[in-house]
Design an enzyme around this catalytic site. Structure first.
Site, mmCIF file in Angstrom:
data_model
loop_
_atom_site.group_PDB
_atom_site.id
_atom_site.type_symbol
_atom_site.label_atom_id
_atom_site.label_comp_id
_atom_site.label_asym_id
_atom_site.label_seq_id
_atom_site.Cartn_x
_atom_site.Cartn_y
_atom_site.Cartn_z
ATOM 1 C CB ILE A 125 -0.956 -0.023 1.215
ATOM 2 C CG1 ILE A 125 -1.874 1.195 1.259
ATOM 3 C CG2 ILE A 125 -0.224 -0.142 2.527
ATOM 4 C CD1 ILE A 125 -2.988 1.089 2.338
ATOM 5 C CB SER A 126 1.350 4.038 -2.344
ATOM 6 O OG SER A 126 1.174 3.186 -3.448
ATOM 7 C CD GLN A 127 5.710 8.540 1.750
ATOM 8 O OE1 GLN A 127 6.350 8.313 0.728
ATOM 9 N NE2 GLN A 127 5.975 9.543 2.549
#
Ligand code: SAH
Length: 218
Positions: A60-62
């Site tokens: 899950i991206s930043q």
């Protein structure tokens, strides 16, 4: 508000201190329960401004990168959006708060299925999830005012350029498998693209016909 509301407010404060200004974006982040989109064992880290593993070698991206992408999308609430790389479904949920309809494509069936379950549990009704190669877009629902690609690609996949509406905005990390530049492309009336580079980022690779070739590690 659930018991994570305080952590969400802290994350919103942190993102705004890091330059995120769009109030609709900050509101979406204050409302979407990110902890439900990460594996239970790392839920305590859900509101840190960092990427986290979600299984299948994916992340899950930043939050800052997701917030910045969302700002670049300049959503109006009336938009039809295509997301490539559903992953956990968290960014899908953010998009759904700011747009009219969100169409999202994920190549790993187990991730798509988990995302569908949590998205429907959180009550979002304007999202359609497809399992497949998102580098091909989702022709049946084109054109899209906004297309967001959540995985790294060497160049803009041609089908996505074709499925972008005139005046539409394509947001994607362009580069190699390790380092990329978050890029905004705006489609002009003559079909050409005006390109703006935004910041250095690191995404997992986009694996597909118009992305990187797959290998055993992915
Ligand atoms: N926005 C996501 C982050 C996803 S990471 C989130 O909020 O969790 C990138 C995702 O892109 C991974 O789940 C990966 O499986 C997916 N992906 C990679 N290549 C793809 C392709 N060609 N089509 C659709 N999804 C792809």
């Amino acid at each position: 508000m659930d018991s994570y509301g305080g952590y969400r407010s802290q994350l919103v404060g942190e993102l705004s201190a890091k330059g995120i200004r769009d109030l609709a974006v900050l509101r979406a982040i204050s409302e979407v329960p990110r902890h439900l989109f990460v594996p239970e064992s790392i839920r305590h880290r859900a509101y840190q401004d960092s990427a986290l593993p979600i299984g299948g070698g994916q992340t899950i991206s930043q939050p800052w990168v997701q917030a910045r992408s969302l700002e670049l999308a300049k959503l109006t609430g009336r938009d039809r959006v295509l997301e490539v790389g559903t992953g956990s479904g968290y960014q899908t949920a953010l998009l759904a708060q700011c747009a009219d309809q969100v169409f999202t494509v994920e190549r790993i069936p187990a991730l798509a299925q988990a995302a569908r379950a949590v998205l429907s549990a959180t009550g979002a009704r304007n999202i359609s999830v497809l399992v497949g190669d998102g580098t091909l877009g989702w022709r049946a629902y084109a054109p899209f005012e906004v297309i967001i690609v959540a995985a790294a690609t060497p160049e803009a996949p041609q089908p996505l350029v074709e499925q972008l509406a005139t005046g539409g905005r394509l947001i994607l990390p362009i580069g190699d498998r390790v380092n990329q530049v978050l890029t905004l492309m705006v489609k002009q009336p003559d079909g050409s693209l005006v390109t703006r580079t935004v910041s250095d980022v690191r995404f997992v690779p986009l694996i597909g016909q118009f992305g990187f070739a797959g290998d055993l590690a992915t």
